[in-house]
Design an enzyme around this catalytic site. Sequence first.
Site, PDB file in Angstrom:
ATOM      1  N   THR A 154       0.844  -1.204   0.000  1.00  0.00           N
ATOM      2  CA  THR A 154       0.000   0.000   0.000  1.00  0.00           C
ATOM      3  C   THR A 154       0.874   1.247   0.000  1.00  0.00           C
ATOM      4  O   THR A 154       1.958   1.244   0.591  1.00  0.00           O
ATOM      5  CB  THR A 154      -0.911  -0.027   1.241  1.00  0.00           C
ATOM      6  OG1 THR A 154      -1.815  -1.125   1.119  1.00  0.00           O
ATOM      7  CG2 THR A 154      -1.719   1.265   1.388  1.00  0.00           C
ATOM      8  N   GLY A 155       0.373   2.314  -0.646  1.00  0.00           N
ATOM      9  CA  GLY A 155       1.109   3.581  -0.667  1.00  0.00           C
ATOM     10  C   GLY A 155       1.430   3.983  -2.089  1.00  0.00           C
ATOM     11  O   GLY A 155       1.149   3.249  -3.043  1.00  0.00           O
ATOM     12  N   SER A 156       2.046   5.149  -2.239  1.00  0.00           N
ATOM     13  CA  SER A 156       2.281   5.685  -3.583  1.00  0.00           C
ATOM     14  C   SER A 156       3.321   4.868  -4.360  1.00  0.00           C
ATOM     15  O   SER A 156       3.220   4.748  -5.583  1.00  0.00           O
ATOM     16  CB  SER A 156       2.708   7.149  -3.489  1.00  0.00           C
ATOM     17  OG  SER A 156       3.845   7.285  -2.657  1.00  0.00           O
ATOM     18  N   THR A 157       4.306   4.299  -3.664  1.00  0.00           N
ATOM     19  CA  THR A 157       5.331   3.508  -4.358  1.00  0.00           C
ATOM     20  C   THR A 157       4.751   2.152  -4.774  1.00  0.00           C
ATOM     21  O   THR A 157       4.948   1.696  -5.910  1.00  0.00           O
ATOM     22  CB  THR A 157       6.569   3.314  -3.459  1.00  0.00           C
ATOM     23  OG1 THR A 157       6.838   4.534  -2.772  1.00  0.00           O
ATOM     24  CG2 THR A 157       7.791   2.921  -4.272  1.00  0.00           C
ATOM     25  N   GLY A 164       2.642   4.638   7.465  1.00  0.00           N
ATOM     26  CA  GLY A 164       2.325   6.028   7.142  1.00  0.00           C
ATOM     27  C   GLY A 164       0.992   6.128   6.420  1.00  0.00           C
ATOM     28  O   GLY A 164       0.256   7.098   6.575  1.00  0.00           O
ATOM     29  N   GLU A 207      -0.527  -5.140   6.083  1.00  0.00           N
ATOM     30  CA  GLU A 207       0.801  -5.234   5.463  1.00  0.00           C
ATOM     31  C   GLU A 207       1.670  -6.243   6.212  1.00  0.00           C
ATOM     32  O   GLU A 207       2.411  -7.009   5.603  1.00  0.00           O
ATOM     33  CB  GLU A 207       1.479  -3.859   5.464  1.00  0.00           C
ATOM     34  CG  GLU A 207       0.859  -2.900   4.457  1.00  0.00           C
ATOM     35  CD  GLU A 207       1.386  -1.478   4.570  1.00  0.00           C
ATOM     36  OE1 GLU A 207       1.304  -0.762   3.566  1.00  0.00           O
ATOM     37  OE2 GLU A 207       1.874  -1.087   5.641  1.00  0.00           O
TER      38      GLU A 207
END
EC number: 5.3.1.6
Length: 232
Positions: free
Chosen positions: A28-31, A98, A105
């Site tokens: 999960t997240g932008s990367t 974050g 995760e």
Amino acid sequence: MNMDQLKRQAAARALDEVRDGMQLGLGTGSTAKHFIELLGERVAAGLNVIGVPTSEATRADAERCGVPLTTLDEIDHLDLTVDGADEIDPQLNLIKGGGGALLREKIVAAASDRMIVIADDTKWVPTLGRFPLPVEVIPFGLGATRRAIEKAFAQCGVSGQMAVRKAKDGHVFVTDGGHWIVDAQLGRIADPASLAKALSAIPGVVEHGLFIGLASSAVLAGGDGIRVIERR
Ligand SMILES: O=C(CO)[C@H](O)[C@H](O)COP(=O)(O)O
């Protein structure tokens, strides 16, 4: 190259590790989102993989990108998880959460044979702790849980302000599991493994963002190119 391009580069490098038939944990997240988009392109070109998403946001991204999904109830293991991180230390211990998805995760990473962390190289730190440590808690009895967390911090030689995370609309941020997150500004965590153990022992703590011994390798993209660090 801007930060987003670096993130995409790291994601592309991790994609080289994906083989036909793999069962994948999707971070999960932008990367991680870059990885899912690139994976979707490979799936459209005929790659046969199946993924377990680590958040509802990632589920939506994977569906949009045409990546087939399953659950950890339907399959017995994952070959590889690819996920981002908020901080990575030289032992490949991580701070994650974050984006608020640390619980799923960690479940997915722990069910996976390997975990590759993808990030721009600003996430690389000599010692964890500059990024606020997310601790996922049950709302019931929060005062008692906060006091127990403070005690655990003191036992492990750290201290710092704690705040219940708020969403952009100003309301308390609620995780996919229906819990809250307390972010702790610790500055420097000298012994992350001991702190992880102490936090895990607190009844109102569902999970925390210290990922100890879970990452197998890290792919860091920076101005000078890509660096791959393997856990020793
Ligand atoms: O742990 C996470 C979400 O819970 C993310 O992996 C972490 O916050 C990094 O996010 P980004 O790739 O957007 O920098």
